[in-house]
Design a protein around this motif. Structure first.
Motif, PDB file in Angstrom:
ATOM      1  N   GLU A  62       1.448  19.363   6.537  1.00 41.43           N
ATOM      2  CA  GLU A  62       1.968  18.598   5.293  1.00 41.43           C
ATOM      3  C   GLU A  62       2.188  17.366   4.654  1.00 41.43           C
ATOM      4  N   ASP A  63       2.045  17.699   3.390  1.00 44.29           N
ATOM      5  CA  ASP A  63       1.545  16.162   2.872  1.00 44.29           C
ATOM      6  C   ASP A  63       3.320  16.248   1.303  1.00 44.29           C
ATOM      7  N   CYS A  64       3.918  15.756   1.384  1.00 44.64           N
ATOM      8  CA  CYS A  64       5.295  16.282   0.465  1.00 44.64           C
ATOM      9  C   CYS A  64       5.222  16.015  -1.296  1.00 44.64           C
ATOM     10  N   CYS A  65       3.608  16.291  -1.039  1.00 45.44           N
ATOM     11  CA  CYS A  65       3.126  15.625  -2.486  1.00 45.44           C
ATOM     12  C   CYS A  65       2.890  17.242  -2.786  1.00 45.44           C
ATOM     13  N   THR A  66       2.345  18.228  -2.046  1.00 50.66           N
ATOM     14  CA  THR A  66       1.500  19.682  -2.018  1.00 50.66           C
ATOM     15  C   THR A  66       2.823  20.022  -1.662  1.00 50.66           C
ATOM     16  N   TYR A  71       7.902   8.014  -9.860  1.00 51.58           N
ATOM     17  CA  TYR A  71       9.400   7.269  -9.155  1.00 51.58           C
ATOM     18  C   TYR A  71       8.806   6.787  -7.684  1.00 51.58           C
ATOM     19  N   MET A  72       7.417   7.475  -7.384  1.00 50.77           N
ATOM     20  CA  MET A  72       7.013   6.343  -5.805  1.00 50.77           C
ATOM     21  C   MET A  72       6.463   5.007  -6.585  1.00 50.77           C
ATOM     22  N   MET A  73       6.249   4.918  -8.232  1.00 49.37           N
ATOM     23  CA  MET A  73       5.915   3.342  -7.621  1.00 49.37           C
ATOM     24  C   MET A  73       7.005   2.584  -8.304  1.00 49.37           C
ATOM     25  N   GLN A  85      -9.812  12.475  -8.902  1.00 51.63           N
ATOM     26  CA  GLN A  85     -10.460  13.354  -7.725  1.00 51.63           C
ATOM     27  C   GLN A  85      -9.354  14.814  -7.877  1.00 51.63           C
ATOM     28  N   VAL A  86      -8.335  15.210  -8.537  1.00 49.98           N
ATOM     29  CA  VAL A  86      -7.267  15.750  -8.622  1.00 49.98           C
ATOM     30  C   VAL A  86      -6.168  15.613 -10.578  1.00 49.98           C
ATOM     31  N   ALA A  87      -5.520  16.220 -10.237  1.00 49.85           N
ATOM     32  CA  ALA A  87      -4.715  16.255 -11.581  1.00 49.85           C
ATOM     33  C   ALA A  87      -3.773  14.837 -12.046  1.00 49.85           C
ATOM     34  N   SER A  88      -3.416  14.871 -11.048  1.00 49.66           N
ATOM     35  CA  SER A  88      -2.740  13.799 -10.784  1.00 49.66           C
ATOM     36  C   SER A  88      -3.615  11.768 -10.977  1.00 49.66           C
ATOM     37  N   GLN A  89      -5.404  12.317 -11.324  1.00 48.63           N
ATOM     38  CA  GLN A  89      -6.030  11.350 -11.391  1.00 48.63           C
ATOM     39  C   GLN A  89      -6.669  11.428 -12.199  1.00 48.63           C
ATOM     40  N   THR A  90      -6.495  11.525 -13.538  1.00 43.73           N
ATOM     41  CA  THR A  90      -7.317  11.808 -15.056  1.00 43.73           C
ATOM     42  C   THR A  90      -6.428  10.230 -14.922  1.00 43.73           C
ATOM     43  N   LEU A 147       1.005  -0.955  -0.119  1.00 42.35           N
ATOM     44  CA  LEU A 147       0.317  -0.017   0.130  1.00 42.35           C
ATOM     45  C   LEU A 147       1.180   1.284   0.426  1.00 42.35           C
ATOM     46  N   LEU A 148       0.849   1.891  -0.630  1.00 42.49           N
ATOM     47  CA  LEU A 148       1.438   3.789  -0.925  1.00 42.49           C
ATOM     48  C   LEU A 148       0.326   4.485  -0.141  1.00 42.49           C
ATOM     49  N   LEU A 149       1.136   4.517   1.414  1.00 44.32           N
ATOM     50  CA  LEU A 149       0.077   5.640   2.163  1.00 44.32           C
ATOM     51  C   LEU A 149       0.962   6.734   2.721  1.00 44.32           C
ATOM     52  N   SER A 150      -0.036   7.720   2.425  1.00 44.20           N
ATOM     53  CA  SER A 150       0.237   9.083   2.596  1.00 44.20           C
ATOM     54  C   SER A 150      -0.381   8.936   4.094  1.00 44.20           C
ATOM     55  N   GLY A 151      -0.169  10.792   4.327  1.00 42.02           N
ATOM     56  CA  GLY A 151      -1.330  10.505   5.324  1.00 42.02           C
ATOM     57  C   GLY A 151      -3.016  11.346   5.608  1.00 42.02           C
ATOM     58  N   GLY A 152      -3.188  10.941   3.966  1.00 41.00           N
ATOM     59  CA  GLY A 152      -4.930  12.212   3.389  1.00 41.00           C
ATOM     60  C   GLY A 152      -5.850  10.931   4.000  1.00 41.00           C
ATOM     61  N   ILE A 153      -6.978  11.579   2.960  1.00 44.99           N
ATOM     62  CA  ILE A 153      -7.972  10.226   3.765  1.00 44.99           C
ATOM     63  C   ILE A 153      -7.838   9.043   2.797  1.00 44.99           C
ATOM     64  N   ASP A 154      -7.309   9.502   1.253  1.00 42.47           N
ATOM     65  CA  ASP A 154      -7.621   7.827   0.586  1.00 42.47           C
ATOM     66  C   ASP A 154      -6.797   7.160   1.105  1.00 42.47           C
ATOM     67  N   SER A 155      -5.925   7.117   0.742  1.00 45.41           N
ATOM     68  CA  SER A 155      -5.143   5.964   1.213  1.00 45.41           C
ATOM     69  C   SER A 155      -5.183   4.676   2.670  1.00 45.41           C
ATOM     70  N   PRO A 156      -5.440   5.047   3.848  1.00 41.32           N
ATOM     71  CA  PRO A 156      -5.680   4.367   4.637  1.00 41.32           C
ATOM     72  C   PRO A 156      -7.075   3.170   4.357  1.00 41.32           C
ATOM     73  N   LEU A 166       0.002  -3.391  -6.083  1.00 44.56           N
ATOM     74  CA  LEU A 166       0.156  -2.098  -5.488  1.00 44.56           C
ATOM     75  C   LEU A 166      -0.912  -1.948  -4.956  1.00 44.56           C
ATOM     76  N   ILE A 167      -0.801  -0.687  -4.632  1.00 46.00           N
ATOM     77  CA  ILE A 167      -2.211  -0.460  -3.161  1.00 46.00           C
ATOM     78  C   ILE A 167      -2.396   1.181  -3.741  1.00 46.00           C
ATOM     79  N   THR A 168      -3.074   1.802  -3.778  1.00 46.27           N
ATOM     80  CA  THR A 168      -3.268   3.220  -3.617  1.00 46.27           C
ATOM     81  C   THR A 168      -4.576   3.706  -3.477  1.00 46.27           C
ATOM     82  N   GLY A 169      -4.977   5.342  -3.259  1.00 47.83           N
ATOM     83  CA  GLY A 169      -6.187   5.109  -2.591  1.00 47.83           C
ATOM     84  C   GLY A 169      -6.631   6.698  -3.680  1.00 47.83           C
ATOM     85  N   GLU A 170      -6.710   6.317  -5.620  1.00 46.82           N
ATOM     86  CA  GLU A 170      -6.677   6.968  -6.068  1.00 46.82           C
ATOM     87  C   GLU A 170      -8.122   7.093  -6.436  1.00 46.82           C
ATOM     88  N   SER A 171      -9.235   7.775  -7.285  1.00 43.35           N
ATOM     89  CA  SER A 171     -10.119   7.909  -7.663  1.00 43.35           C
ATOM     90  C   SER A 171     -10.229   8.284  -8.725  1.00 43.35           C
TER      91      SER A 171
HETATM   92  P1  ATP Z   1      -4.713  10.545  -0.143  1.00 43.82           P
HETATM   93  O1  ATP Z   1      -5.668  10.853   0.986  1.00 43.82           O
HETATM   94  O2  ATP Z   1      -4.327   8.996   0.064  1.00 43.82           O
HETATM   95  O3  ATP Z   1      -3.361  11.406   0.369  1.00 43.82           O
HETATM   96  P2  ATP Z   1      -4.950  12.121  -2.241  1.00 43.82           P
HETATM   97  O4  ATP Z   1      -6.254  12.428  -2.908  1.00 43.82           O
HETATM   98  O5  ATP Z   1      -4.041  13.016  -1.708  1.00 43.82           O
HETATM   99  O6  ATP Z   1      -4.505  10.615  -1.423  1.00 43.82           O
HETATM  100  P3  ATP Z   1      -2.917  12.141  -4.496  1.00 43.82           P
HETATM  101  O7  ATP Z   1      -1.548  12.982  -3.204  1.00 43.82           O
HETATM  102  O8  ATP Z   1      -2.682  11.993  -5.099  1.00 43.82           O
HETATM  103  O9  ATP Z   1      -3.931  12.093  -3.608  1.00 43.82           O
HETATM  104  O10 ATP Z   1      -2.000  10.359  -3.661  1.00 43.82           O
HETATM  105  C1  ATP Z   1      -2.480   9.796  -4.642  1.00 43.82           C
HETATM  106  C2  ATP Z   1      -2.043   8.511  -3.503  1.00 43.82           C
HETATM  107  O11 ATP Z   1      -0.556   8.377  -3.807  1.00 43.82           O
HETATM  108  C3  ATP Z   1      -2.100   8.684  -2.157  1.00 43.82           C
HETATM  109  O12 ATP Z   1      -3.875   7.474  -2.334  1.00 43.82           O
HETATM  110  C4  ATP Z   1      -1.415   6.725  -1.772  1.00 43.82           C
HETATM  111  O13 ATP Z   1      -2.067   6.009  -2.253  1.00 43.82           O
HETATM  112  C5  ATP Z   1       0.230   7.223  -2.849  1.00 43.82           C
HETATM  113  N1  ATP Z   1       0.625   8.665  -2.610  1.00 43.82           N
HETATM  114  C6  ATP Z   1       0.884  10.217  -2.386  1.00 43.82           C
HETATM  115  N2  ATP Z   1       1.153  10.302  -1.969  1.00 43.82           N
HETATM  116  C7  ATP Z   1       1.877   9.487  -0.706  1.00 43.82           C
HETATM  117  C8  ATP Z   1       3.239   9.623   0.418  1.00 43.82           C
HETATM  118  N3  ATP Z   1       3.424  10.384   0.776  1.00 43.82           N
HETATM  119  N4  ATP Z   1       3.741   8.260   0.432  1.00 43.82           N
HETATM  120  C9  ATP Z   1       3.277   7.587  -0.052  1.00 43.82           C
HETATM  121  N5  ATP Z   1       2.001   6.836  -0.583  1.00 43.82           N
HETATM  122  C10 ATP Z   1       1.736   8.529  -1.143  1.00 43.82           C
END
Ligand code: ATP
Ligand code: MG
Length: 392
Positions: A344-348, A269-271, A294-299, A184-193, A286-291
């Motif tokens: 903060e989240d590394c993507c933002t 690179y994460m993948m 939802q955002v530009a990186s999820q088209t 699972l790619l787990l970030s601190g967001g709502i989706d991935s858990p 691999l498992i992600t929380g994408e839908s």
């Molecule tokens: P989430 O609520 O899960 O953070 P998100 O809507 O913020 O999702 P993105 O930031 O685009 O969406 O990330 C999409 C998916 O990529 C996440 O659901 C997660 O599976 C993975 N991901 C994103 N950032 C990280 C990170 N820092 N570490 C591990 N996985 C990540």
């Protein structure tokens, strides 16, 4: 009054050898779920049934809450188990059970007897009729309703006799460990858990990877991910969480590539790194929380661009969910409050104002050639320096 629970589980598709594996995994997950509960329990398998029995004092409510986290459980029945000492004694036991369990007797009922052993002197129909009569005599306020009774009084005649009238819902799904392992790619967001929860519900054991970007992301942000992994572990079992230091890679992409492509290239690179760990530790996807959208990186185009670098299947259990639907699950499983903590989240941090929403693979591949000088070594270093945390 209850010292035991009868565990009901789905039986479809678990014939033959699979059944044994399913039950063994279920028992193991029940043991794990009850570890933090005070009290001692014995968990036994008997004639296609699983019993959880408290061996002394225990907290009924807490035990129930923990059992409700075990995938594979369809129903939890608080049960009274009595010896078979003849019909008279059984009638007394049933009456005493109802008296304790239902102080207010204004209700309708139906008796449902099942004989798991056929040497019992009464057939099920006779037992239903006789016990029904006794109940009516003992509690004149109660009435029989064979179609829609308020309570179904279940009598199961096995080696011992089981009495129960409540079936509390379990989470369903399949016991973790019966369907391989995923990363699972787990970030601190709502989706991935939520994504992790849903895949674990299908019996998949999960490991996780988190991409950390200090000093742009803080220790608190990392702790939040560990906390989320712990909450998911209540359902999924212990989670081995890899924490990868992603800062150098992220900076390098930022320096070398067009900013509007940063998110996509970063995700590729994460993948790649996640897939490396998956392969190393025996995960099959691999498992992600994408839908979608939802955002530009999820088209669709962006998802195709991320998938291109993976050989493993990428599972996206939330693919067709709206945000509100995802939030509803995260509230139900208890991750929401932690997910919305504002770290903060590394993507933002490096996000472009206008990220590409329809990346062309040709363009992205060309941009990535600007990384060729150092990227392999950086990926290698990130893999080698990753920290492993066991979340449970
Ligand atoms: P989430 O609520 O899960 O953070 P998100 O809507 O913020 O999702 P993105 O930031 O685009 O969406 O990330 C999409 C998916 O990529 C996440 O659901 C997660 O599976 C993975 N991901 C994103 N950032 C990280 C990170 N820092 N570490 C591990 N996985 C990540
Ligand atoms: Mg995120």
């Amino acid at each position: 009054m209850f010292k035991a629970f009868l565990i009901k589980y789905g039986e479809i598709g678990i014939k033959g050898k699979n059944r044994h594996l399913f039950e063994a995994a279920l028992v193991q997950q029940i043991k794990y779920a009850l570890k933090p509960v005070e009290g001692e329990f014995s968990i036994t398998r008997e004639q296609g049934r699983i019993y959880v029995e408290a061996l002394g004092e225990y907290d009924y409510q807490e035990t129930l809450e923990h059992l409700k986290c075990v995938f594979g459980i369809v129903g939890i029945c608080p049960v009274v188990i009595v010896e078979d000492e003849g019909f008279e004694k059984l009638a007394e036991d049933v009456i005493s059970y109802l008296d304790h369990r239902y102080p207010d007797k204004h209700m309708t009922f139906k008796v449902h007897t099942r004989r798991a052993r056929k040497n019992y002197p009464l057939c099920s129909m006779e037992a239903n009729a006789l016990l029904g009569e006794r109940i009516l005599e003992a509690f004149p306020e109660m009435k029989v309703d064979v179609h829609h009774p308020d309570i179904l009084v279940n009598i199961e005649i096995r080696k011992k006799i089981n009495l129960y009238s409540e079936v509390l819902p379990g989470p369903g799904g399949m016991p973790v460990g019966t369907n391989g392992k995923g990363m699972l790619l787990l970030s601190g967001g709502i989706d991935s858990p939520v994504a992790g929860y849903m895949i674990a519900k299908r019996g998949v054991k999960i490991d996780a990877v988190y991409f950390h970007a200090p000093p742009y992301t803080s220790e608190r942000a990392k702790q939040k991910v560990v906390d989320l992994a712990r909450i998911v572990a209540k359902y999924a079992g212990p989670i081995y969480l890899k924490v990868v230091n992603f800062t150098d890679i992220q900076m390098y992409i930022y320096e070398q590539c067009p900013h509007e492509e940063l998110t996509i290239i970063m995700r590729r690179y994460m993948m790649r790194i996640a897939e490396h760990f998956a392969e190393e530790t025996g995960s099959l996807g691999l498992i992600t929380g994408e839908s979608i959208g939802q955002v530009a990186s999820q088209t669709m185009q962006s998802l195709a661009a991320t998938d291109e670098v993976c050989r493993f299947p990428v599972y996206r259990p939330l693919i067709g969910f709206d945000k509100q639907e995802i939030i509803a699950v995260s509230e139900k499983i208890g991750t929401y409050e932690t997910s919305v903590l504002p770290y903060e989240d590394c993507c933002t941090i490096f996000v472009a104002k206008h990220p590409v929403t329809k990346p062309s693979l040709k363009v992205i591949r060309r941009s990535e050639t600007h990384l060729k000088e150092k990227i392999d070594e950086m990926v290698q270093t990130a893999i080698e320096t990753a920290e492993t945390i066991i979340a449970e």
